[in-house]
Write a protein that holds these residues in place. Structure first.
Motif, mmCIF file in Angstrom:
data_model
loop_
_atom_site.group_PDB
_atom_site.id
_atom_site.type_symbol
_atom_site.label_atom_id
_atom_site.label_comp_id
_atom_site.label_asym_id
_atom_site.label_seq_id
_atom_site.Cartn_x
_atom_site.Cartn_y
_atom_site.Cartn_z
ATOM 1 N N THR A 1 83.770 60.264 40.049
ATOM 2 C CA THR A 1 82.511 60.978 39.811
ATOM 3 C C THR A 1 82.766 62.474 39.679
ATOM 4 O OG1 THR A 1 81.247 59.308 41.030
ATOM 5 C CG2 THR A 1 80.231 61.472 40.763
ATOM 6 N N ARG A 2 83.558 63.022 40.582
ATOM 7 C CA ARG A 2 83.901 64.446 40.523
ATOM 8 C C ARG A 2 84.645 64.748 39.216
ATOM 9 N NH1 ARG A 2 85.260 65.080 45.524
ATOM 10 N NH2 ARG A 2 87.363 64.260 45.310
ATOM 11 N N GLY A 3 85.549 63.838 38.825
ATOM 12 C CA GLY A 3 86.294 64.026 37.584
ATOM 13 C C GLY A 3 85.389 64.073 36.367
ATOM 14 N N ARG A 4 84.346 63.240 36.347
ATOM 15 C CA ARG A 4 83.415 63.250 35.205
ATOM 16 C C ARG A 4 82.737 64.608 35.066
ATOM 17 N NH1 ARG A 4 81.854 57.953 37.369
ATOM 18 N NH2 ARG A 4 82.727 56.312 36.018
ATOM 19 N N ILE A 5 82.355 65.190 36.186
ATOM 20 C CA ILE A 5 81.661 66.486 36.153
ATOM 21 C C ILE A 5 82.614 67.580 35.694
ATOM 22 C CG2 ILE A 5 80.410 68.175 37.560
ATOM 23 C CD1 ILE A 5 79.773 65.649 39.406
ATOM 24 N N MET A 6 83.844 67.566 36.228
ATOM 25 C CA MET A 6 84.842 68.540 35.776
ATOM 26 C C MET A 6 85.157 68.347 34.296
ATOM 27 S SD MET A 6 85.857 70.763 38.080
ATOM 28 C CE MET A 6 87.484 71.272 37.486
ATOM 29 N N ALA A 7 85.197 67.093 33.841
ATOM 30 C CA ALA A 7 85.518 66.820 32.437
ATOM 31 C C ALA A 7 84.498 67.466 31.508
ATOM 32 C CB ALA A 7 85.583 65.308 32.201
ATOM 33 N N ARG A 8 83.217 67.397 31.862
ATOM 34 C CA ARG A 8 82.185 68.016 31.023
ATOM 35 C C ARG A 8 82.375 69.526 30.928
ATOM 36 N NH1 ARG A 8 78.800 63.890 33.281
ATOM 37 N NH2 ARG A 8 78.142 65.221 35.010
ATOM 38 N N GLU A 9 82.668 70.151 32.069
ATOM 39 C CA GLU A 9 82.836 71.608 32.069
ATOM 40 C C GLU A 9 84.111 72.029 31.352
ATOM 41 O OE1 GLU A 9 80.590 73.749 32.942
ATOM 42 O OE2 GLU A 9 79.206 72.216 33.692
ATOM 43 N N LEU A 10 85.184 71.277 31.511
ATOM 44 C CA LEU A 10 86.435 71.603 30.809
ATOM 45 C C LEU A 10 86.256 71.451 29.303
ATOM 46 C CD1 LEU A 10 88.868 69.862 33.287
ATOM 47 C CD2 LEU A 10 88.908 72.309 32.725
ATOM 48 N N TYR A 11 85.554 70.411 28.883
ATOM 49 C CA TYR A 11 85.297 70.217 27.460
ATOM 50 C C TYR A 11 84.452 71.367 26.910
ATOM 51 C CZ TYR A 11 83.530 68.151 23.131
ATOM 52 O OH TYR A 11 83.192 67.929 21.816
ATOM 53 N N ALA A 12 83.417 71.767 27.657
ATOM 54 C CA ALA A 12 82.556 72.867 27.212
ATOM 55 C C ALA A 12 83.333 74.182 27.103
ATOM 56 C CB ALA A 12 81.385 73.037 28.178
ATOM 57 N N ALA A 13 84.390 74.322 27.897
ATOM 58 C CA ALA A 13 85.205 75.539 27.869
ATOM 59 C C ALA A 13 86.360 75.440 26.880
ATOM 60 C CB ALA A 13 85.748 75.828 29.263
ATOM 61 N N ASP A 14 86.365 74.367 26.070
ATOM 62 C CA ASP A 14 87.378 74.175 25.023
ATOM 63 C C ASP A 14 88.784 74.042 25.604
ATOM 64 O OD1 ASP A 14 87.982 73.771 22.345
ATOM 65 O OD2 ASP A 14 88.514 75.874 22.012
ATOM 66 N N VAL A 15 88.892 73.341 26.714
ATOM 67 C CA VAL A 15 90.185 73.066 27.328
ATOM 68 C C VAL A 15 90.601 71.646 26.941
ATOM 69 C CG1 VAL A 15 91.465 72.853 29.494
ATOM 70 C CG2 VAL A 15 89.693 74.608 29.255
ATOM 71 N N THR A 16 91.823 71.489 26.451
ATOM 72 C CA THR A 16 92.351 70.175 26.081
ATOM 73 C C THR A 16 92.940 69.503 27.318
ATOM 74 O OG1 THR A 16 92.882 70.976 23.858
ATOM 75 C CG2 THR A 16 93.972 68.948 24.590
ATOM 76 N N VAL A 17 92.465 68.296 27.627
ATOM 77 C CA VAL A 17 92.833 67.646 28.883
ATOM 78 C C VAL A 17 93.331 66.220 28.638
ATOM 79 C CG1 VAL A 17 92.109 67.081 31.235
ATOM 80 C CG2 VAL A 17 90.986 68.960 30.012
ATOM 81 N N THR A 18 94.428 65.873 29.303
ATOM 82 C CA THR A 18 94.893 64.486 29.399
ATOM 83 C C THR A 18 94.645 64.018 30.829
ATOM 84 O OG1 THR A 18 96.639 64.843 27.755
ATOM 85 C CG2 THR A 18 96.873 62.932 29.214
ATOM 86 N N TYR A 19 93.983 62.869 30.977
ATOM 87 C CA TYR A 19 93.634 62.355 32.300
ATOM 88 C C TYR A 19 94.525 61.177 32.674
ATOM 89 C CZ TYR A 19 89.407 65.126 31.687
ATOM 90 O OH TYR A 19 88.526 66.168 31.468
ATOM 91 N N GLN A 20 94.883 61.113 33.947
ATOM 92 C CA GLN A 20 95.580 59.946 34.483
ATOM 93 C C GLN A 20 94.875 59.466 35.737
ATOM 94 O OE1 GLN A 20 99.936 59.036 34.669
ATOM 95 N NE2 GLN A 20 99.709 59.779 36.767
ATOM 96 N N PHE A 21 94.717 58.133 35.854
ATOM 97 C CA PHE A 21 94.077 57.521 37.015
ATOM 98 C C PHE A 21 95.039 56.540 37.670
ATOM 99 C CE2 PHE A 21 90.648 59.036 34.453
ATOM 100 C CZ PHE A 21 89.686 59.451 35.356
ATOM 101 N N THR A 22 94.990 56.500 38.988
ATOM 102 C CA THR A 22 95.768 55.528 39.754
ATOM 103 C C THR A 22 94.891 55.014 40.896
ATOM 104 O OG1 THR A 22 96.665 57.115 41.380
ATOM 105 C CG2 THR A 22 97.873 56.888 39.305
ATOM 106 N N GLY A 23 95.417 54.050 41.662
ATOM 107 C CA GLY A 23 94.749 53.672 42.900
ATOM 108 C C GLY A 23 93.945 52.391 42.877
ATOM 109 N N ARG A 24 93.715 51.825 41.694
ATOM 110 C CA ARG A 24 93.049 50.518 41.586
ATOM 111 C C ARG A 24 93.496 49.869 40.282
ATOM 112 N NH1 ARG A 24 86.651 51.569 40.427
ATOM 113 N NH2 ARG A 24 86.862 53.119 42.086
ATOM 114 N N SER A 25 93.229 48.568 40.162
ATOM 115 C CA SER A 25 93.601 47.861 38.940
ATOM 116 C C SER A 25 92.876 48.466 37.745
ATOM 117 C CB SER A 25 93.251 46.375 39.051
ATOM 118 O OG SER A 25 93.939 45.771 40.134
ATOM 119 N N GLN A 26 93.545 48.460 36.619
ATOM 120 C CA GLN A 26 92.977 49.094 35.437
ATOM 121 C C GLN A 26 91.660 48.449 35.016
ATOM 122 O OE1 GLN A 26 95.781 49.426 32.256
ATOM 123 N NE2 GLN A 26 94.640 51.030 31.199
ATOM 124 N N ASP A 27 91.505 47.150 35.239
ATOM 125 C CA ASP A 27 90.285 46.467 34.819
ATOM 126 C C ASP A 27 89.106 46.721 35.745
ATOM 127 O OD1 ASP A 27 91.109 45.024 37.010
ATOM 128 O OD2 ASP A 27 91.181 43.080 36.002
#
Length: 348
Positions: A16-42
């Motif tokens: 949830t926190r990542g989604r909010i940061m993602a919106r602000e980073l996108y609005a600031a024209d920052v190119t971001v690659t995200y990685q997630f761990t900690g649970r099954s991909q599905d």
């Protein structure tokens, strides 16, 4: 600017926190690659905003009936796979690494000597904040799980420390509250037992978000719902209160919306025990050590809550990153906290 952003996926709060940061980073024209761990991909859902994220196994805790199982946690961990993922993560093409308590990203950045900032509630524990259920081992695990160069801690109150308010969405305030509507998110508890307990409170409607067991007896006041970002937000908007584990992000959203809160920490999880202690110490919520009928009944008839006007902390952080990431001092933190107000809410 190119950023690599690692996010711990064990609990939904980090995402949830990542989604909010993602919106602000996108609005600031920052190119971001995200990685997630900690649970099954599905098991990830509503991930469109991350625009084709990376995944690897990482580390997580095994929890059953509301309690961390240390034996199963060790058996489920795959250290050789973890070390391989850390070695294989190439961060050479990035200007900055951001880590939301995600160990593969943090340790890969450390090995490759990449500048790394950590943004998470867990980084607040480097300062003097309320603690409970800790011991030298749990403190050491928290310090070394996802080490970073600059850890930016988040909390519901500053405690006179250089930490920031929660990163939460700031929706419009609800115009109407259903006084008997309760949202329940206790995914680590025995769901069948939980349903049978809550069904006894006929005057209240419980919206339970979890994987409800098959062939659960029907109860008119129990609504089992699948995990869904938008469905959960809709129910949160007009409910009177929430019963949940003592994670940080969900309690933060509840405080912003002015909902009463009852938390039950996951046993053996120092962070959650400390969150429960902080909520009660601040007078922001209630806590129970186990799923307890008496505690729930008393809380259901509670008519007082607080609403806290947290700012758009994500925007402050992105502006700080774009401005060159000067050392964080108390004056800057005070500026971020300056508009925060605690407003009493009457739930009659």
């Amino acid at each position: 600017m190119k950023v690599f952003y690692g996010i711990q996926g064990t609990g939904n709060g980090h995402i949830t926190r990542g989604r909010i940061m993602a919106r602000e980073l996108y609005a600031a024209d920052v190119t971001v690659t995200y990685q997630f761990t900690g649970r099954s991909q599905d098991q990830f859902f509503d991930m469109e905003i991350f625009n084709g994220y990376q995944w690897c196994e990482g580390l997580t805790f095994s929890v059953k009936n509301g309690k961390i199982n240390p034996v199963r946690t060790i058996l489920k961990s795959r250290p050789i796979r973890l070390f391989k993922d850390i070695r294989q993560l190439d961060l050479s093409g990035y200007d900055l690494v951001i880590c939301d308590y995600e160990p593969v990203t943090a340790w890969a950045a450390r090995q490759q000597k990449k500048k790394t900032i950590g943004v998470s509630h867990q980084y607040a524990f480097q300062y003097k904040i309320p603690r409970s259920g800790g011991d030298p081992l749990s403190e050491a695990v928290m310090r070394n799980f996802a080490p970073v160069d600059t850890g930016i801690g988040l909390h519901w109150y500053h405690f006179d420390q250089p930490i920031l308010p929660p990163i939460i969405a700031t929706p419009d305030m609800p115009q109407h509250t259903q006084k008997n509507k309760i949202v329940v998110y206790l995914p680590f508890e025995n769901q069948r037992q939980l349903i049978e307990l809550l069904a006894q409170f006929k005057g209240f409607e419980f919206n339970i978000y979890s994987f409800c067991p098959a062939r659960t007896p029907y109860h008119a006041n129990i609504h089992c719902k699948p995990l869904s970002l938008y469905g959960f937000q809709r129910d949160m908007h007009d409910c009177a209160g929430i019963i949940c584990n003592a994670g940080f992000e969900l309690a933060s959203e509840s405080l912003y919306l002015g909902k009463k809160i009852l938390v039950k920490p996951v046993h053996g999880q120092m962070e959650q025990a400390s969150n429960a202690a902080a909520l009660t110490e601040l007078g922001y919520g209630h806590a129970m050590k186990r799923v307890d009928r008496t505690a729930i009944e008393q809380w259901l008839h509670e008519t007082k809550a607080v609403r806290i006007t947290y700012p758009n902390t994500a925007r402050y952080l992105v502006q700080w990153i774009k401005a060159g990431m000067q050392p964080i001092d108390q004056d800057w933190c005070n500026q971020v906290w300056s508009d925060v107000k605690v407003i009493p809410v009457d739930l009659h």
